[in-house]
Design a protein around this motif. Structure first.
Motif, PDB file in Angstrom:
ATOM      1  N   PRO A 381       9.588  -7.702  -0.368  1.00 26.33           N
ATOM      2  CA  PRO A 381      10.780  -7.551   0.467  1.00 26.33           C
ATOM      3  C   PRO A 381      10.440  -7.449   1.949  1.00 26.33           C
ATOM      4  O   PRO A 381       9.455  -6.809   2.331  1.00 26.33           O
ATOM      5  N   VAL A 382      11.276  -8.078   2.767  1.00 19.93           N
ATOM      6  CA  VAL A 382      11.062  -8.131   4.215  1.00 19.93           C
ATOM      7  C   VAL A 382      12.367  -7.741   4.899  1.00 19.93           C
ATOM      8  O   VAL A 382      13.419  -8.321   4.614  1.00 19.93           O
ATOM      9  N   VAL A 383      12.310  -6.748   5.788  1.00 23.84           N
ATOM     10  CA  VAL A 383      13.477  -6.357   6.582  1.00 23.84           C
ATOM     11  C   VAL A 383      13.526  -7.214   7.841  1.00 23.84           C
ATOM     12  O   VAL A 383      12.536  -7.333   8.557  1.00 23.84           O
ATOM     13  N   VAL A 384      14.682  -7.811   8.098  1.00 22.40           N
ATOM     14  CA  VAL A 384      14.847  -8.709   9.236  1.00 22.40           C
ATOM     15  C   VAL A 384      16.004  -8.224  10.101  1.00 22.40           C
ATOM     16  O   VAL A 384      17.107  -7.972   9.597  1.00 22.40           O
ATOM     17  N   GLU A 395      16.354   0.221  13.198  1.00 22.75           N
ATOM     18  CA  GLU A 395      15.097   0.834  13.604  1.00 22.75           C
ATOM     19  C   GLU A 395      15.071   2.320  13.246  1.00 22.75           C
ATOM     20  O   GLU A 395      14.018   2.866  12.886  1.00 22.75           O
ATOM     21  N   ALA A 396      16.235   2.981  13.324  1.00 20.96           N
ATOM     22  CA  ALA A 396      16.305   4.389  12.921  1.00 20.96           C
ATOM     23  C   ALA A 396      16.047   4.539  11.421  1.00 20.96           C
ATOM     24  O   ALA A 396      15.336   5.466  10.986  1.00 20.96           O
ATOM     25  N   ASP A 397      16.596   3.627  10.627  1.00 22.09           N
ATOM     26  CA  ASP A 397      16.360   3.687   9.183  1.00 22.09           C
ATOM     27  C   ASP A 397      14.903   3.387   8.844  1.00 22.09           C
ATOM     28  O   ASP A 397      14.317   4.027   7.968  1.00 22.09           O
ATOM     29  N   VAL A 398      14.306   2.407   9.528  1.00 21.89           N
ATOM     30  CA  VAL A 398      12.896   2.089   9.302  1.00 21.89           C
ATOM     31  C   VAL A 398      12.024   3.295   9.668  1.00 21.89           C
ATOM     32  O   VAL A 398      11.082   3.642   8.955  1.00 21.89           O
ATOM     33  N   ALA A 399      12.358   3.939  10.782  1.00 24.62           N
ATOM     34  CA  ALA A 399      11.608   5.125  11.200  1.00 24.62           C
ATOM     35  C   ALA A 399      11.727   6.238  10.156  1.00 24.62           C
ATOM     36  O   ALA A 399      10.760   6.947   9.863  1.00 24.62           O
ATOM     37  N   ALA A 400      12.916   6.389   9.562  1.00 23.79           N
ATOM     38  CA  ALA A 400      13.106   7.412   8.533  1.00 23.79           C
ATOM     39  C   ALA A 400      12.234   7.130   7.307  1.00 23.79           C
ATOM     40  O   ALA A 400      11.670   8.037   6.702  1.00 23.79           O
ATOM     41  N   LEU A 401      12.101   5.854   6.947  1.00 23.25           N
ATOM     42  CA  LEU A 401      11.263   5.490   5.797  1.00 23.25           C
ATOM     43  C   LEU A 401       9.789   5.734   6.065  1.00 23.25           C
ATOM     44  O   LEU A 401       9.003   5.988   5.141  1.00 23.25           O
ATOM     45  N   ARG A 402       9.390   5.674   7.333  1.00 17.17           N
ATOM     46  CA  ARG A 402       7.983   5.841   7.682  1.00 17.17           C
ATOM     47  C   ARG A 402       7.562   7.303   7.763  1.00 17.17           C
ATOM     48  O   ARG A 402       6.374   7.609   7.807  1.00 17.17           O
ATOM     49  N   ARG A 403       8.527   8.203   7.768  1.00 18.68           N
ATOM     50  CA  ARG A 403       8.179   9.613   7.864  1.00 18.68           C
ATOM     51  C   ARG A 403       7.482  10.078   6.591  1.00 18.68           C
ATOM     52  O   ARG A 403       7.722   9.544   5.512  1.00 18.68           O
ATOM     53  N   VAL A 411      19.355   5.225   2.773  1.00 19.98           N
ATOM     54  CA  VAL A 411      18.626   4.500   3.819  1.00 19.98           C
ATOM     55  C   VAL A 411      18.269   3.095   3.336  1.00 19.98           C
ATOM     56  O   VAL A 411      18.549   2.095   4.008  1.00 19.98           O
ATOM     57  N   LEU A 412      17.655   3.009   2.164  1.00 16.31           N
ATOM     58  CA  LEU A 412      17.332   1.689   1.603  1.00 16.31           C
ATOM     59  C   LEU A 412      18.594   0.898   1.306  1.00 16.31           C
ATOM     60  O   LEU A 412      18.612  -0.327   1.439  1.00 16.31           O
ATOM     61  N   ARG A 413      19.657   1.585   0.906  1.00 14.53           N
ATOM     62  CA  ARG A 413      20.912   0.896   0.614  1.00 14.53           C
ATOM     63  C   ARG A 413      21.471   0.245   1.873  1.00 14.53           C
ATOM     64  O   ARG A 413      21.978  -0.876   1.830  1.00 14.53           O
ATOM     65  N   ARG A 414      21.358   0.951   2.995  1.00 18.39           N
ATOM     66  CA  ARG A 414      21.856   0.361   4.256  1.00 18.39           C
ATOM     67  C   ARG A 414      21.017  -0.835   4.682  1.00 18.39           C
ATOM     68  O   ARG A 414      21.521  -1.789   5.266  1.00 18.39           O
ATOM     69  N   LEU A 415      19.723  -0.804   4.373  1.00 21.50           N
ATOM     70  CA  LEU A 415      18.846  -1.899   4.777  1.00 21.50           C
ATOM     71  C   LEU A 415      18.917  -3.097   3.842  1.00 21.50           C
ATOM     72  O   LEU A 415      18.530  -4.205   4.225  1.00 21.50           O
ATOM     73  N   GLN A 416      19.426  -2.901   2.619  1.00 20.89           N
ATOM     74  CA  GLN A 416      19.391  -3.976   1.627  1.00 20.89           C
ATOM     75  C   GLN A 416      20.049  -5.273   2.106  1.00 20.89           C
ATOM     76  O   GLN A 416      19.488  -6.358   1.883  1.00 20.89           O
TER      77      GLN A 416
END
Length: 469
Positions: A381-384, A395-403, A411-416
């Motif tokens: 999977p690739v976030v674009v 970017e805020a959601d990606v940052a949350a996943l990296r914590r 968070v993943l649902r919003r990025l899907q």
């Protein structure tokens, strides 16, 4: 029965079907009561305004009269061992489970899937309805031996004859190329759907048709983000409804259950059920005396490397093609399925038999490890970020996943909707040259270009030509 659980293989169909059920079953206003239909899958937003609280609570344990979900949600829960995934399972007792597009169940997991369905029927009062225009021969397999079955349609052959809407044509000669197919599609008419087997072939044919046809040629594949694909399907339906020119090149994601109607469909050589499912997008509404589905085999066309797919393709060659049967021949289809399964079960091994052995040994951690509905060995999977207005939130959601500490599933649902898929070797190459950044697990953030027609285009000459091909 206590509830109905409708299970479909693809999120695009889930969203389409759930809306139809809501229109039929949900109350018109809050004064008439709570909602009836719960839509539960990885991309549904459970905190929308209106019924958000009900949706969140109901999704935890499927406490709703009518549930629309995916095969991934259902079977990953049935074979999992974690309480968070399993707390909904008691709701299946006394229910009707409708498995739509059942031919899409993966062969590599078919034995444990059939075994667990039989267990639900025999011990938990469940009725299972298997729905497909290309009904698999599950009763030829030992896991269903002796189990009662009842046909919902009494005379399937007559139904097929009365609903005949498509004429098949073959283009299987040695000289068939992408160039010759592109020329034929360009001359076929203004509303044509072409379905191919790989994302690379889809991008190639789309480029060829764009050069040959006036007007826009649309593209659909998993190299586009989920939201981008849904926008495309919505636009295609609108153009078809208004009678506008619409030429589409797609991978198989459009062929099972997606409600579109083209007078011409071209389908690259594929397993028999895919050929017939593709024909289901041709003259779907019966507005023409006869639609045309052209099955072709381009000499430079690609095929997936999955062993189950290879077995299905070999069995297809035995029963379908010039001088053999057409894909809507029910007797040939039944023989095809039996041969396809025989190719994969050798000496009692194959099709998930190792998972069955772990189940019988009560080794549930091993079962949960081995049973994976989504085979991730080929893609990643690739976030674009497509739109600048989405950048800050993404970017805020990606940052949350990296914590280092876990975040909620929302968070993943919003990025899907912003995720596409790439072959793993392409992701590794992109990471090595700075075109992607790791996020968490195998999820990466794309930093390269994104084509608004083809998404992560495998033929993009700009910043990726050096590592893709």
């Amino acid at each position: 029965m206590r509830r109905v659980v409708v299970v479909v293989p693809f999120i695009s169909i889930t969203q389409q079907n759930a809306q139809v059920y809501r229109d039929m079953l949900d109350p018109r206003s809050e004064a008439e009561g709570e909602p009836v239909v719960l839509e539960h899958h990885s991309s549904v937003e459970l905190d929308d305004e209106g019924n958000g609280v009900w949706s969140r609570l109901a999704a935890e344990n499927w406490d709703a009269p009518f549930v629309v979900t995916t095969t991934v949600q259902l079977f990953q829960s049935l074979f999992d061992r974690k309480p968070s995934a399993m707390r909904k399972l008691h709701r299946l007792a006394g229910s009707v489970i409708v498995l739509d597009e059942v031919q899409a169940l993966p062969d590599r997991l078919l034995l444990p899937i059939l075994s667990v369905l039989r267990g639900l029927v025999e011990h938990f009062g469940v009725s299972v309805v298997l729905v497909s225009a290309t009904q698999p021969e599950f009763w030829s397999m030992p896991r269903l031996e002796g189990l009662e079955r009842r046909g919902v349609v009494s005379d399937v052959a007559r139904l097929f004859r009365e609903l005949h809407r498509v004429r098949y044509e073959w283009r299987m000669d040695v000289g068939v190329t992408w160039e010759s197919i592109a020329e034929e599609i360009a001359d076929a008419g203004e509303q044509v759907l072409a379905i191919v087997n790989t994302t690379r072939d889809a991008a190639l044919l789309h480029r060829m048709l764009t050069e040959r046809c006036e007007g826009r040629v649309r593209h659909l594949s998993t190299r586009m983000t989920a939201g981008h694909r849904q926008e495309g399907i919505t636009s295609i339906r609108k153009d078809l409804k208004e009678g506008l020119p619409v030429r589409v090149v797609s991978t198989s994601l459009i062929e099972a259950g997606v409600d579109v109607d083209f007078p011409w469909v071209y389908r690259a050589w594929a397993p028999a059920e895919s050929l017939q499912q593709a024909a289901g997008r041709c003259n779907r509404d019966g507005r023409l005396p006869e639609g045309v589905t052209v099955v072709f085999r381009a000499q430079d066309g690609g095929q997936p490397k999955d062993p189950s797919y290879t077995a299905a393709l070999e069995a297809t060659s035995e029963f379908f093609g010039p001088g053999l049967a057409f894909p809507d021949d029910l007797d040939a289809l039944a023989s095809y399925y039996r041969q396809r399964y025989a190719y994969q079960v050798v000496g009692g091994e194959g099709m998930g038999s190792h998972i069955e052995a772990s189940r019988q040994a009560l080794d549930f951690p091993q079962v949960a490890k081995d049973f994976q509905m989504i085979a991730d060995q080929y893609s990643q999977p690739v976030v674009v970020v497509r739109c600048e207005e989405d950048r800050a939130a993404m970017e805020a959601d990606v940052a949350a996943l990296r914590r280092p500490y876990p975040c909620g599933p929302e968070v993943l649902r919003r990025l899907q909707p912003h995720m596409a898929a790439l072959p793993r070797h392409e992701v590794h190459a992109a990471l090595s040259c700075g075109l992607a950044e790791p996020v968490v697990g195998d999820l990466v953030l794309w930093c390269g270009s994104y084509d608004e027609e083809r998404g992560l285009d495998p033929f993009e000459p700009e910043d990726r030509a050096g590592y893709l091909f």
